[in-house]
Design an enzyme around this catalytic site. Sequence first.
Site, short mmCIF file in Angstrom:
data_model
loop_
_atom_site.label_atom_id
_atom_site.label_comp_id
_atom_site.label_asym_id
_atom_site.label_seq_id
_atom_site.Cartn_x
_atom_site.Cartn_y
_atom_site.Cartn_z
N HIS A 1 0.80 -1.22 0.00
CA HIS A 1 0.00 0.00 0.00
C HIS A 1 0.84 1.28 0.00
O HIS A 1 0.29 2.39 -0.09
CB HIS A 1 -0.94 0.01 1.21
CG HIS A 1 -2.27 0.60 0.92
ND1 HIS A 1 -2.63 1.13 -0.30
CD2 HIS A 1 -3.37 0.77 1.71
CE1 HIS A 1 -3.86 1.59 -0.26
NE2 HIS A 1 -4.34 1.39 0.95
N ASP B 1 -2.26 1.67 -4.58
CA ASP B 1 -3.52 2.00 -3.92
C ASP B 1 -4.57 0.97 -4.26
O ASP B 1 -4.41 0.13 -5.16
CB ASP B 1 -3.98 3.40 -4.35
CG ASP B 1 -3.03 4.49 -3.86
OD1 ASP B 1 -2.42 4.30 -2.80
OD2 ASP B 1 -2.89 5.51 -4.56
#
Length: 437
Positions: free
Chosen positions: A409, A413
């Site tokens: 992450h 995304d």
Amino acid sequence: MAEYKLLLPSMGEGVMEATIITWLFNEGDNVKEDDSVVEIATDKVDSDVPTPVSGKIVKILKQKDEVAKVGEAIAILEIEGEGGNTASEVITEAPAATPDPETLKTIEQPLQATASNVEFSGDLYLSPLVKSIAQQENISESELKTIKGSGLEGRITKEDILGYVSNRGNQPAQQAAPVQTAAPAAPQAVASAPVSTVPVAAGDEIIPMDRMRKIIAENMVKAKQIAPHVTSFIETDVTNVVKWRNKHKDIFEKREGEKLTFMPIFVKAVVKAIQDFPMINVSISGENIIKKKNINIGMATALPDGNLIVPVIKNADQLSLSGLAKAINDLAYRARNKKLRPEDTQGATYTISNVGSFGNLMGTPIIPQPQVAILAIGAIVKKPAVLETKDGDVIAIRQLMFMSHSYDHRVVDGSLGGMMLKHVHDYLQNWDLNTEI
């Protein structure tokens, strides 16, 4: 007659040394060109070293559990004819640091079991030889942490610890001071995980980890420490994939002498999705994102001893379905038979783990560093599903499969990770039954 020094060959980018596991021949034995003469172990894989010449082994220079650097002589062979590759060139090579003769005499002898209370937590990677020297010389772990290692990733080599032993008496008292705890400069440099101690009850069995399991454990902990993991899931109708494979598997095996598994199809779909979303095919270096040119697919493979290894399909985007099938079968066979070369496990830019081969529906895979994503493929199961037709919705028996996509992450995304997974789903669910192989 001439003498030939057998060198530890280059084993791919980033691999600078290997540990001797066992010699397959003894001094005095004759060997033929391309005979495997010694088994070695690197951080990535166990492999054999063949001899490029025929001759007689007259001297073994690196014993079991010793570490050799790439390009270093590990044995001397007597061969026919004349050659510039002589033993004298090897013998005159000096170590990085030479201890006094008495110290060298003590350490270079076969390391006999000596009483020592020195124990190590596992925070440091130590080869068996380095650990034995440290125990024999009563070098504590705190002292070891003060030694600047010259090996791969700063590991302590035999020469490093011999040099430390020879100068140990001259070191100032503060040499063994606690290691600084300042934050590392690079985001990927992480502290080692604390080692837990569990009480052992009567009847419990203690099973020491083998070398590969230790490496796997270390890598998995580091991977979770480095990358914030997010996992997305999707269920895919792979009925067309199953039909297509059933139609072609016998023909392909008869024509090519190779099994046709589902993996080439999965790899093909993943490669196409990576081409759609190239920012999945990246790595992080400090504060920079390295966008990879090549698409190299790691293929998690279970070994007979229960360990896991990840051979790599290089330039998978340049291979046809037939080429992928052959490459996958070759890597899987050599992995299970300990025939992989070190370079076979290097350079992956994205990894696939087929948890369905164990009957699992889904999983949450750990991202292997320095990649930023990994796909787990679950078991294919017949289920009732709702299909939309021109005459309305119907319930039919379909071949369904879950996929799990874990991604880093920091750079991936939810939109990118989710869309990438959806594209793999679409390519598999809409598989063309007329696809040629």
